[in-house]
Design an enzyme around this catalytic site. Structure first.
Site, short mmCIF file in Angstrom:
data_model
loop_
_atom_site.label_atom_id
_atom_site.label_comp_id
_atom_site.label_asym_id
_atom_site.label_seq_id
_atom_site.Cartn_x
_atom_site.Cartn_y
_atom_site.Cartn_z
N CYS A 22 0.73 -1.30 -0.06
CA CYS A 22 -0.11 0.11 -0.01
C CYS A 22 0.94 1.34 0.01
O CYS A 22 0.52 2.24 -0.58
CB CYS A 22 -0.68 -0.04 1.09
SG CYS A 22 -2.00 -1.35 1.29
C1 BEZ Z 1 0.52 -4.71 1.88
O1 BEZ Z 1 -0.18 -3.65 1.53
O2 BEZ Z 1 1.85 -4.76 1.64
C2 BEZ Z 1 -0.05 -5.71 2.32
C3 BEZ Z 1 -1.39 -5.76 3.20
C4 BEZ Z 1 -2.21 -6.61 3.48
C5 BEZ Z 1 -1.76 -8.12 3.17
C6 BEZ Z 1 -0.47 -8.26 2.62
C7 BEZ Z 1 0.17 -7.17 1.92
#
Ligand code: BEZ
Length: 210
Positions: A45
């Protein structure tokens, strides 16, 4: 209730990093991209938000307003934004919705319980000037989105909203397009006096109009 293409995008009023926003008022007659993230302080994200922020000239050029959503509160968003700025070289320059109560997440069906029953998946809604939903994408948490693809789709949506054409596989702005099947050859000759290429009666290419 799930949202389908052509439905009116549900309206909502919610706190964001740019203050309280009423979605339809904020959007006005522009295009909009509403996209959700699983959680603050997560790696994928972080890269996505920096990428969307760096694409600001591209959104502006197309009259697109972007708005993100994460299920954490404003205090977390503020702290996370410092990390986004530090690691991506660009902080948020668009609103990020704080949705700890899942008000918008539920309205847009962004929580998929068989993937995770509390976190939002990576949803993308492209909404037109008429507030109708034009495209829906759903990615799992582990896969970051390709925002160049989202810009490419917007180019196609904006072109096909104004001309009776469709865009072929992997089309990019400036490349030849397909004449809509509903247009007869006689009509096509009138609309495109410079000519078009017929590979099959149903597969006719023409230079991108406009
Ligand atoms: C991420 O944004 O890196 C992420 C969020 C939830 C689960 C796996 C990755």
């Amino acid at each position: 209730m799930s949202i389908r293409l052509g439905d009116e995008a549900p309206d909502f009023t919610i706190d964001t990093t740019d203050g309280e926003i009423s979605f339809h008022d904020w959007k006005g007659s522009s295009w909009a991209v509403l996209f959700s993230h699983p959680k603050d302080y997560t790696p994928v994200c972080t890269t996505e938000l920096g990428t969307v922020a760096k694409l600001k000239p591209e959104w502006d050029k197309r009259d697109v307003k972007v708005i993100g959503l994460s299920v954490d509160g404003l205090a977390d968003h503020a702290g996370w934004n410092k990390d986004i700025e530090e690691t991506q070289g660009q902080g948020l320059n668009f609103p990020l919705i704080a949705d700890p109560d899942h008000k918008v997440s539920d309205l847009y069906d962004m929580i998929h319980p068989n993937a995770n029953d509390t976190l939002t998946v990576r949803s993308v809604f492209i909404i037109g000037p008429d507030n109708k939903v034009k495209l829906i994408l759903t990615y799992p948490a582990s896969t970051g989105r390709n925002f160049d693809e989202i810009l490419r789709v917007i180019d196609s949506l904006q072109l096909t909203a104004n001309h009776k054409v469709a865009t072929p596989a992997n089309w990019k702005d400036g490349e030849d397009v397909i004449i809509a099947p509903a247009i007869s050859d006689d009509e096509a000759k009138e609309i495109y006096p410079a000519g078009f290429r017929t590979l099959k009666p149903y597969l006719r290419y023409v230079a991108q109009p406009g």
